[in-house]
Design an enzyme around this catalytic site. Structure first.
Site, PDB file in Angstrom:
ATOM      1  N   ASN A 174     -10.541  -3.461  -6.162  1.00  0.00           N
ATOM      2  CA  ASN A 174      -9.785  -2.450  -6.917  1.00  0.00           C
ATOM      3  C   ASN A 174     -10.383  -2.157  -8.304  1.00  0.00           C
ATOM      4  O   ASN A 174     -10.066  -1.139  -8.915  1.00  0.00           O
ATOM      5  CB  ASN A 174      -8.313  -2.861  -7.094  1.00  0.00           C
ATOM      6  CG  ASN A 174      -7.475  -2.690  -5.857  1.00  0.00           C
ATOM      7  OD1 ASN A 174      -6.473  -3.381  -5.673  1.00  0.00           O
ATOM      8  ND2 ASN A 174      -7.855  -1.775  -4.973  1.00  0.00           N
ATOM      9  N   ASP A 189       0.833  -1.210   0.000  1.00  0.00           N
ATOM     10  CA  ASP A 189       0.000   0.000   0.000  1.00  0.00           C
ATOM     11  C   ASP A 189       0.867   1.259   0.000  1.00  0.00           C
ATOM     12  O   ASP A 189       1.975   1.262   0.540  1.00  0.00           O
ATOM     13  CB  ASP A 189      -0.906  -0.010   1.242  1.00  0.00           C
ATOM     14  CG  ASP A 189      -2.050   0.982   1.119  1.00  0.00           C
ATOM     15  OD1 ASP A 189      -2.364   1.403  -0.010  1.00  0.00           O
ATOM     16  OD2 ASP A 189      -2.624   1.347   2.160  1.00  0.00           O
TER      17      ASP A 189
END
Ligand code: FPP
Length: 251
Positions: A63, A15
């Site tokens: 996503n 991330d």
């Protein structure tokens, strides 16, 4: 970091690519590009250290909700990675796998992925698993559907549905439950990654943004893992040997 007692299976939630780019006044895909470079470094470092299985959360089922341009940029990077890393993967005995709903990936990515998975399937070095269009809840639901279908056809009884039976149906755990989960980017959550398998994983959170992640950060995560006493709900070596059974904890 000590040489012995390595985590067998390391999972990484990569991330911070977007923030890395934004902090430099760049578009988010630039962060993903640097993130892909960090993937290369980390795969190499993990393999050289002797980690047996590395699972990278490259693209979650959720996503897909990102803007089209960002999804396209990520798919293009994945394509580039599969072409550019082919030699590195095959030349170093890495076995490539993918978990997740890969049917949703663009055809060109699926084709490259399938080709490299097949070409590397007999490799016996580190297993590199890319989690692509992956969700931990989705994986659990799929395993339940599979077992329920077997009950419906009377192949198994309801009583056969056990933790072990569910685990057997989860591709993410074919390399064993994760021992260590690393999340970069400063947030402390699991975001639907390897949910079933991480029951007893050690969790390591670092503020380092993924594009900045490198071997020293991997070393730090492994060293933190090595400092933990894993008890799997039991009492652990120390407590058992001194016969002190006073702790009520099941951690
Ligand atoms: C999270 O950062 C990262 C992703 C959603 C994608 C991860 C992809 C890569 C590391 C590059 C491509 C992968 C391979 C295997 C070649 P974010 O965008 O959510 O960052 P932010 O939290 O700072 O916005």
């Amino acid at each position: 970091m000590r040489l012995g007692n390595l985590p067998n299976h390391v999972g990484i939630i990569m991330d911070g690519n977007g923030r890395w780019a934004t902090a430099r006044g760049l578009e988010r895909p630039h962060g993903h590009r640097e993130g892909a470079a960090a993937v290369r470094r980390t795969v190499r470092a993990a393999r050289e250290k002797g980690v047996r299985a590395l699972t990278l959360y490259a693209f979650s089922e959720q996503n897909w909700a990102r803007p089209g341009g960002e999804v396209e940029a990520l798919m293009a990077l994945l394509q580039e990675f599969l072409v550019g890393e082919r030699e590195e993967i095959l030349g170093n005995g890495i076995r490539l796998r993918a978990i997740g709903n890969t049917k949703r990936l663009p055809l060109v990515v699926r084709t490259l992925l399938g080709g490299l998975i097949a070409a590397s399937e007999h490799n016996e070095g580190m297993t590199l698993t890319l989690a692509l269009s992956y969700g931990g809840q989705e994986e659990i639901a799929e395993a339940c559907r599979t077992l329920a279908a077997r009950v419906a056809t009377k192949e198994i009884d309801v009583g056969d549905i056990s933790v072990a039976a569910l685990r057997n149906e989860m591709p993410s755990l074919a390399v064993g439950d994760p021992d260590l989960i690393v999340r970069t980017g400063g947030e402390r959550r699991i975001s639907n990654f390897l949910l079933f398998g991480l029951a007893y994983a050690e969790l390591h959170f670092t503020d380092v943004l993924w594009p900045d992640f490198g071997e020293p950060d991997l070393d730090e995560a492994i060293a933190a893992f090595q400092r933990c006493e894993r008890r799997f709900g039991g009492l652990g070596e120390g407590a058992a040997s001194s016969q002190r059974a006073s702790s009520p904890s099941a951690t």
